[in-house]
Each structure stands twice: as structure tokens, then as C-alpha cells.
Design a protein around this motif. Structure first.
Motif, PDB file in Angstrom:
ATOM      1  N   ALA A 360       0.892  -1.166  -0.040  1.00 27.70           N
ATOM      2  CA  ALA A 360       0.090   0.019   0.033  1.00 27.70           C
ATOM      3  C   ALA A 360       0.838   1.262  -0.025  1.00 27.70           C
ATOM      4  O   ALA A 360       0.667   2.201  -0.678  1.00 27.70           O
ATOM      5  CB  ALA A 360      -0.911   0.143   1.242  1.00 27.70           C
ATOM      6  N   VAL A 361       2.003   1.222   0.937  1.00 28.90           N
ATOM      7  CA  VAL A 361       2.928   2.404   0.698  1.00 28.90           C
ATOM      8  C   VAL A 361       3.488   2.594  -0.671  1.00 28.90           C
ATOM      9  O   VAL A 361       3.525   3.797  -0.995  1.00 28.90           O
ATOM     10  CB  VAL A 361       4.059   2.211   1.642  1.00 28.90           C
ATOM     11  N   ALA A 362       4.022   1.453  -1.444  1.00 31.59           N
ATOM     12  CA  ALA A 362       4.300   1.771  -2.706  1.00 31.59           C
ATOM     13  C   ALA A 362       3.532   2.312  -3.586  1.00 31.59           C
ATOM     14  O   ALA A 362       3.580   2.941  -4.526  1.00 31.59           O
ATOM     15  CB  ALA A 362       5.067   0.370  -3.216  1.00 31.59           C
ATOM     16  N   ARG A 363       2.042   1.743  -3.606  1.00 35.77           N
ATOM     17  CA  ARG A 363       1.015   2.152  -4.431  1.00 35.77           C
ATOM     18  C   ARG A 363       0.823   3.845  -4.232  1.00 35.77           C
ATOM     19  O   ARG A 363       0.650   4.588  -5.225  1.00 35.77           O
ATOM     20  CB  ARG A 363      -0.347   1.489  -4.157  1.00 35.77           C
ATOM     21  N   ALA A 364       0.778   4.436  -2.765  1.00 33.67           N
ATOM     22  CA  ALA A 364       0.614   5.562  -2.740  1.00 33.67           C
ATOM     23  C   ALA A 364       1.742   6.529  -3.241  1.00 33.67           C
ATOM     24  O   ALA A 364       1.638   7.415  -3.441  1.00 33.67           O
ATOM     25  CB  ALA A 364       0.446   5.859  -1.060  1.00 33.67           C
ATOM     26  N   VAL A 365       2.962   5.950  -3.134  1.00 34.41           N
ATOM     27  CA  VAL A 365       4.161   6.560  -3.708  1.00 34.41           C
ATOM     28  C   VAL A 365       3.890   6.919  -5.218  1.00 34.41           C
ATOM     29  O   VAL A 365       4.179   7.874  -5.513  1.00 34.41           O
ATOM     30  CB  VAL A 365       5.314   5.858  -3.141  1.00 34.41           C
ATOM     31  N   GLY A 366       3.322   5.723  -5.835  1.00 30.80           N
ATOM     32  CA  GLY A 366       3.326   5.623  -6.997  1.00 30.80           C
ATOM     33  C   GLY A 366       2.146   6.833  -7.416  1.00 30.80           C
ATOM     34  O   GLY A 366       2.194   7.458  -8.774  1.00 30.80           O
ATOM     35  N   GLU A 367       1.250   7.051  -6.768  1.00 34.09           N
ATOM     36  CA  GLU A 367       0.211   7.917  -7.076  1.00 34.09           C
ATOM     37  C   GLU A 367       0.479   9.349  -6.958  1.00 34.09           C
ATOM     38  O   GLU A 367       0.257  10.196  -7.636  1.00 34.09           O
ATOM     39  CB  GLU A 367      -1.202   7.723  -5.939  1.00 34.09           C
ATOM     40  N   HIS A 468      -2.376   1.711   5.407  1.00 32.16           N
ATOM     41  CA  HIS A 468      -2.384   0.690   7.030  1.00 32.16           C
ATOM     42  C   HIS A 468      -0.964   1.050   7.369  1.00 32.16           C
ATOM     43  O   HIS A 468       0.061   0.584   6.710  1.00 32.16           O
ATOM     44  CB  HIS A 468      -2.829  -0.487   6.504  1.00 32.16           C
ATOM     45  N   GLY A 469      -0.873   1.522   8.778  1.00 30.95           N
ATOM     46  CA  GLY A 469       0.686   1.587   9.177  1.00 30.95           C
ATOM     47  C   GLY A 469       1.437   2.492   8.700  1.00 30.95           C
ATOM     48  O   GLY A 469       2.629   2.524   8.958  1.00 30.95           O
ATOM     49  N   ALA A 470       1.044   3.497   7.889  1.00 33.95           N
ATOM     50  CA  ALA A 470       1.907   4.585   7.305  1.00 33.95           C
ATOM     51  C   ALA A 470       1.062   5.487   6.747  1.00 33.95           C
ATOM     52  O   ALA A 470      -0.010   5.819   6.692  1.00 33.95           O
ATOM     53  CB  ALA A 470       2.627   3.661   6.229  1.00 33.95           C
ATOM     54  N   ARG A 471       1.971   6.627   6.403  1.00 37.43           N
ATOM     55  CA  ARG A 471       1.622   7.906   5.777  1.00 37.43           C
ATOM     56  C   ARG A 471       2.582   8.128   4.714  1.00 37.43           C
ATOM     57  O   ARG A 471       3.812   8.109   4.760  1.00 37.43           O
ATOM     58  CB  ARG A 471       1.499   9.007   6.665  1.00 37.43           C
TER      59      ARG A 471
END
Length: 484
Positions: A360-367, A468-471
Motif C-alpha cells: 500500500a505504501v508503494a502504491r501511494a508513492v506511485g500515485e 495501513h500503518g503508514a502515511r
């Protein structure tokens, strides 16, 4: 008798194993270390995580095979967890055999099924860490111990020593199973020759473990994250301990198997259930060390007692009509217990069931990111989120990184000084920051302070993704939020 528990464990392990491809931070470490060359792995273990060195080496060999055959079709998340599923399936089979030897076929069947249905067992059956393997090795070592106590044989004692040594080398706290085995041996009042054989086997295990234990003390700072025991983990142990002790008090439980082996059910199962966790809990008073997965094998002690109790309660006795009614009530109670555990089992298959989700962190970075943006991890150890998904971070410049994790033979890489990080941040127009959720205590090293202060004084927050678990946050120079 063995196939139903093993089949159930395999089915539960396969159910939802992808977890929507979520990989949490410890599994990300496993993925990274297993994909390093053996030479790089050896160099890294001299600085960190030497206690998991054998597991990483085994996973390195596994991924050589998996990546060349099934990796493209099944994905990395499944590859991380398949060895644990297989190990826990073997553990369920071992519990069933052990229950059969101690209390008969029916007890063995129920013990194996009870073991597979415990939620904490299912949790670590689907985790890319060593704990399922350790649990399986301890269960089978316990089975060999019972057989060796019944019919002493040098080959059996050698097998017991080898299994326990392998388990301890996979994780040092496995040594806490040895006092439980010792209590079972003493309570059984075995012949002096058998006691001597067990003592020699234990000494050999400690002797083989000693070099690793001594060397790993230099890396004890890695346990600094441990605080007071987690209440949920304590509650899980307390519930299983109370239920196990209650099962042990049921009248009519067999002393041993039909072959009348010298180690009895209660003498073995109760110490295995209670002693490892209690010892680890006591150690936590000197230095925090309690995590339930370190002594996961205690669940086998509960399963043995529960299996024997269920076998005893399911025997026909007295009037046929009353017996059938009693069986229906007990069956209904078991169905209700299984139904009550079902929501927990479903939750364990979701990404939210672990501490965080690097996918999920990687996806958010990509966005949020654009090619050429700066990248920061705060704290630095969160750089491990990058390991399973390097493609999502391509084109971004890690502003704090001096040497990569592989080049520096570390888990998270080495960072520049605080002043150097500040200077590099001021050359960037936009910076993507991957950090902990709100409420986490901030790190106080120079690098972390430099990152936070520079973001606060020289950048503005443009966008944020809560996962989940990060920003994941996007910062930019004033007036640059709309540009890419």
C-alpha cells in the motif's frame, strides 16, 4: 488420523494466502535478505539479524527455485509464505502423531484439528518468517523425545538433538522449549540412563547454539523496539493456558499411549504449554523480550490437552439416549466455538491484520510522485518498504541515502549527515515522504531532526495518503504544489 489435521492446516494456510499482495515490514526484510547473494548475506549478518541467518539462507535457496519456476505465475507474496504453510502443515501432522502416541487415535485426531484451528497458528502459517518452521521442528523433536523415552535408541537421541539444534539456530528463544522437555523427563521418573541421554542431548544443543548466542549479543540493540508485552498476545496465551489447564483436570485422561510410553500426556503437555511463555515473560522484566511468536510452539501443548479432553468427552457412556443428547450438545458447542473464531480467521487474511503494508505504501508513492521528485523515509528503517516493490520508486532520488542496503551490508542502508541531508533537500522542488502514522514517537537522531525541520521551514504539505500503518506525504516548495 494424520491426514485430516494436515489437510485442514494446508487448506487454512492456502485460504487467502495472498492477503491482497500485502507484505508487512518483517516479510519485506525476509524478501530483501533472501534475494541477496550468499556472500552479501554473510556480510550483512555480521552487522544485523544474525539470529535469522539460517532462515534467510534457507529462503535464499527456496527463492532460487521458486523464482525460476512459479514466481511469475504466483507472485512474491505467495513465495514468501509457502514455506511457512508447508511447515505448519507438518507441525499439525506432528501434533496428531504425538497425541496418538500419548492418548490414542481419537485424541491425536482432535489434537491435530485443534492445533490447526487456533488463530495464532493460522497467522504464522501465512507469514514469511521463521516461526512456523521453528514450531514444526519443536513438535517433531518432542515426538522423537517421547519415542526415545519409551524405547531408548542412539539414533532417536541423535535425531532429537539435530531437530532441536536446527530449531534453536532458526531462532534462539527456541531454547526455552528445552526446560519444558526437561520437566516432562523429570516428571516421568525415567531411568538414569534416559536422563543422562537427554542431558547429553541438551548439552549438545546448547553447545551448538552458544557461538550464535554469544555473537548475537552484539546486535541486541535490534530488540530496542520491544516494550511491555502486547495485551492481545497476553490475552491469547492466558485463554489457551486456562483452557489447557482445565482440559488437564478432566478425569479419565490417559497417562500414556496404548504402548504405555513412560512420558505421560499431562507431564509433557502442561510444561510445553506453560513454561516457555512464562520464562520469556520473566526475562522481559530484565529486558523487554516477550513476543508470542518467539514461543509459538506452546500452542502444541494446548492442542494435546484439548485433543485428549475432546476424545474423553466424546466417548459413549451410560444410557444411549443421554449419550446422543450429550454428543449433540458438545458438537453444537464446538460449532459455536468455530463460528466465534471465524471473524478472527477472516481478519487474519486481510492486509490490516499486520502492523503495516509495504504494498500500500508503494502504491501511494506511485500515485503522488513524479519522475525527478525527492524521496525521504522517516525514520530511516522504513526504507525497507521499498525492498519488495522497487519499480514503484524508480525515477525518485533518495535524498538521505549515502549507501544502499546491499552496498553497505545493512538492513536499511546508511544515511548522510544531518547537514548533508538538509542541503540536498533544499535542492529539490518536491519531496515524497514515507513515514509512520500519527502518534508514533519521533526518532531523535540528527538525520531525522534534519528531515523534519527542513520540511517544516522550507516546504509545504501538498497531499497526503493514509494507508495501513503508514502515511505518504507530498511536500513542495511554496507555490510549487500544482507543478510536476
Amino acid at each position: 488420523m494424520v491426514l485430516p489435521p494436515a489437510g485442514l492446516m494446508l487448506l487454512l494456510g492456502a485460504w487467502g494466502i495472498r492477503r491482497q499482495d500485502a507484505v508487512w515490514r518483517d516479510e519485506a526484510v525476509t524478501y530483501d535478505m533472501a534475494h541477496r547473494s550468499l556472500a552479501d548475506l554473510w556480510s550483512t549478518l555480521q552487522h544485523a539479524d544474525v539470529v535469522h541467518g539460517l532462515y534467510y539462507a534457507l529462503m535464499h535457496v527456496w527463492f532460487l527455485v521458486y523464482d525460476a519456476t512459479l514466481g511469475t505465475a504466483l507472485g512474491e507474496a505467495i513465495g514468501l509464505r509457502l514455506p511457512s504453510v508447508a511447515a505448519m502443515t507438518a507441525a499439525a501432522a506432528g501434533v496428531a502423531l504425538l497425541g496418538r502416541h500419548l492418548a490414542g487415535r481419537r485424541a491425536g485426531l482432535f489434537a491435530g484439528l485443534a492445533f490447526a484451528w487456533v488463530p495464532v497458528v493460522q497467522q504464522y502459517a501465512q507469514e514469511g518468517r521463521s516461526y512456523a518452521m521453528v514450531c514444526a521442528l519443536v513438535v517433531w523433536a518432542t515426538y522423537v523425545l517421547v519415542r526415545a523415552a519409551a524405547r531408548p535408541c542412539r539414533a532417536l537421541w541423535c535425531a532429537y538433538t539435530a531437530l532441536m539444534l536446527c530449531a534453536c539456530l532458526l531462532h534462539e528463544f527456541t531454547a526455552l522449549a528445552l526446560p519444558a522437555h526437561g520437566a516432562a523427563v523429570l516428571l516421568a521418573r525415567l531411568p538414569r540412563e534416559t536422563l543422562r541421554a537427554w542431558a547429553l542431548a541438551t548439552a549438545a544443543v546448547f553447545g551448538g547454539l552458544a557461538p550464535l548466542a554469544v555473537y548475537s549479543t552484539g546486535q541486541s540493540a535490534q530488540l530496542a523496539w520491544l516494550m511491555w508485552p502486547d495485551p492481545v498476545q497476553l490475552l491469547t496465551f492466558a485463554v489457551l493456558a486456562v483452557l489447557g489447564v482445565g482440559c488437564a483436570r478432566i478425569r479419565g485422561l490417559p497417562h500414556a499411549s496404548g504402548t504405555r510410553g513412560p512420558i505421560g500426556l499431562r507431564a509433557l503437555a502442561l510444561p510445553l504449554l506453560l513454561l516457555p511463555t512464562l520464562f520469556l515473560f520473566l526475562l522481559s522484566y530484565a529486558e523487554p523480550a516477550y513476543v508470542d511468536r518467539y514461543v509459538l510452539y506452546y500452542v502444541a501443548g494446548f492442542a494435546l490437552l484439548a485433543g485428549a479432553a475432546l476424545a474423553r468427552l466424546s466417548r459413549p457412556a451410560g444410557d444411549g439416549g443421554r449419550t446422543r443428547a450429550r454428543r449433540l450438545r458438545r458438537t453444537a458447542a464446538l460449532v459455536l466455538v468455530a463460528a466465534a473464531l471465524l471473524p478472527i480467521d477472516v481478519h487474519l487474511r486481510s492486509p490490516d491484520s499486520r502492523v503495516d503494508d509495504s504494498t500500500a505504501v508503494a502504491r501511494a508513492v506511485g500515485e503522488l510522485a513524479a519522475p525527478g521528485d525527492g524521496l525521504l523515509f522517516l525514520p530511516a528503517r522504513r526504507r525497507i518498504w521499498r525492498a519488495p516493490h522497487p519499480q514503484e520508486f524508480r525515477g525518485l532520488t533518495d535524498l538521505a541515502l549515502a549507501r544502499s542496503p546491499r552496498a553497505s551490508h545493512t538492513l536499511y542502508g546508511t544515511e548522510r549527515s544531518g547537514d548533508a541531508i538538509r542541503a540536498r533537500m533544499l535542492t529539490a522542488r518536491r519531496i515524497v515522504v514515507a513515514t509512520d502514522p500519527e502518534g508514533q514517537p519521533p526518532d531523535t537522531d540528527d538525520q531525522a531532526i534534519a528531515k523534519r525541520s527542513t520540511l517544516h521551514h522550507s516546504f509545504v504539505l501538498c497531499a497526503q495518503r493514509e494507508v495501513h500503518g503508514a502515511r505518504v506525504m507530498l511536500y513542495a516548495r511554496p507555490g510549487e504544489c500544482g507543478s510536476r
